[in-house]
Write a protein that holds these residues in place. Sequence first.
Motif, mmCIF file in Angstrom:
data_model
loop_
_atom_site.group_PDB
_atom_site.id
_atom_site.type_symbol
_atom_site.label_atom_id
_atom_site.label_comp_id
_atom_site.label_asym_id
_atom_site.label_seq_id
_atom_site.Cartn_x
_atom_site.Cartn_y
_atom_site.Cartn_z
ATOM 1 N N SER A 231 0.844 -1.192 0.000
ATOM 2 C CA SER A 231 0.000 0.000 0.000
ATOM 3 C C SER A 231 0.876 1.237 0.000
ATOM 4 O O SER A 231 1.852 1.333 0.750
ATOM 5 C CB SER A 231 -0.910 0.019 1.240
ATOM 6 N N HIS A 233 0.283 3.871 1.265
ATOM 7 C CA HIS A 233 0.191 4.547 2.564
ATOM 8 C C HIS A 233 1.453 4.306 3.406
ATOM 9 O O HIS A 233 1.683 5.024 4.379
ATOM 10 C CB HIS A 233 -1.039 4.059 3.329
ATOM 11 N N TYR A 273 -1.236 -0.345 7.834
ATOM 12 C CA TYR A 273 -1.462 -0.410 6.390
ATOM 13 C C TYR A 273 -1.208 -1.786 5.767
ATOM 14 O O TYR A 273 -1.303 -1.932 4.558
ATOM 15 C CB TYR A 273 -0.595 0.632 5.680
ATOM 16 N N MET A 278 -7.170 -3.623 3.204
ATOM 17 C CA MET A 278 -6.441 -2.393 2.918
ATOM 18 C C MET A 278 -6.333 -2.209 1.412
ATOM 19 O O MET A 278 -5.752 -3.048 0.718
ATOM 20 C CB MET A 278 -5.046 -2.457 3.534
ATOM 21 N N ASP A 279 -6.888 -1.120 0.898
ATOM 22 C CA ASP A 279 -6.905 -0.832 -0.541
ATOM 23 C C ASP A 279 -7.531 -1.986 -1.322
ATOM 24 O O ASP A 279 -7.134 -2.292 -2.450
ATOM 25 C CB ASP A 279 -5.481 -0.570 -1.066
#
Length: 391
Positions: A231, A233, A273, A278-279
Amino acid sequence: MKAAQAWRIGMKDNHILPPPRHRAQLKKPTWIIVLVSLVCVFLVFAYVYPLQHSGACYIILSSSCKTFSSWLPPPTRQLSDDEIASRVVIKNILKTPSIESNNPKIAFMFLSPGSLPFEKLWDKFFEGHEGRFSVHIHASREKPVHSSRYFINREIRSGKVDWGKISMVDAEKRLLANALKDPDNRHFVLLSDSCVPLHDFDYVYNYLMYTNVSFIDSFEDPGPHGSGRYSDHMLPEVEKKFFRKGAQWFTMKRQHAIIVMADSLYYTKFRDYCKPGMDGRNCYADEHYLPTFFHLLDPNGIANWSVTHVDWSEGKWHPKSYKEQDISPQLIKNITSISESVHVTSDEKKETMVKPCLWNGINRPCYLFARKFLPETLDRMIDLFTNQTMF
């Protein structure tokens, strides 16, 4: 005389003529300078604004733009205060000479939901080597019922563990923290409830105690089960090019165990993350945190393979489970004779990476332990161990 005079007149006239002009040669350096300048501008533009996602990339270059940019120097990035502080602490820990122990021990750390089905086998493994090991048990669901004296009262305060979540890493760190309280523990081994030893205690002790690395699995997988879990992030501390994958089951030196406990910066990134959903993806922190952490901070200090064998040849979500009928001297011999580590990427290429298992620079068998053995295999494993058929 007339001829001589004519010759002198010709020479005199020849000196009077102006020298030839070489205008073409004067212009040539100018064109070279212009050409070189244009090339430099193009290179700077390509470096600052890479064309990796543009169709022009493949028009300008015959190969991929990644190949084109690979020889350019990497862009520098100013580290944050947290990164500087983290790296200074970790660097100093790694450079600090290890304190010698008169009684160096190996900490065997068992991560289990409850009772350990192979306690009797481990009892045989530990017998006669008292004072050279310690046992630590993280039971996440229920208090274990013990059958071996080496495991009684060795439970630590445990927390809930969910597969695929950061709580798995939390349990590993909880085990390390408790094992580190004993200054004689010099090497730390993470094992599951389905793990069995493949060699006798002396072999395992010498293999781990006299190595110059930690056996932490770490490799680059560009596929969906590797870098596909990354990710953005995690930036800037964890860049995608440094994201690594590896088996959860490790052994590590004391200095490495200490820096894992000292880390909060990178752990926080994975806690926040690298998690389910997540995503739109599921990132398994126990498969990525330590492989990425050590690749970033001490890549030469790890072996890049795990000494715990597992068979993924069936191509399923879970590795092969060994049943009672699978257990034989030949099976154990086959596993203990493996001297190369194998990693397969999860992308369409399914690229296989094979490397020799180097122990202090010498090619040796890779594995000390194996999983996943079902409880029904206990008696046959004890029989093999007692008769020293393969250990």
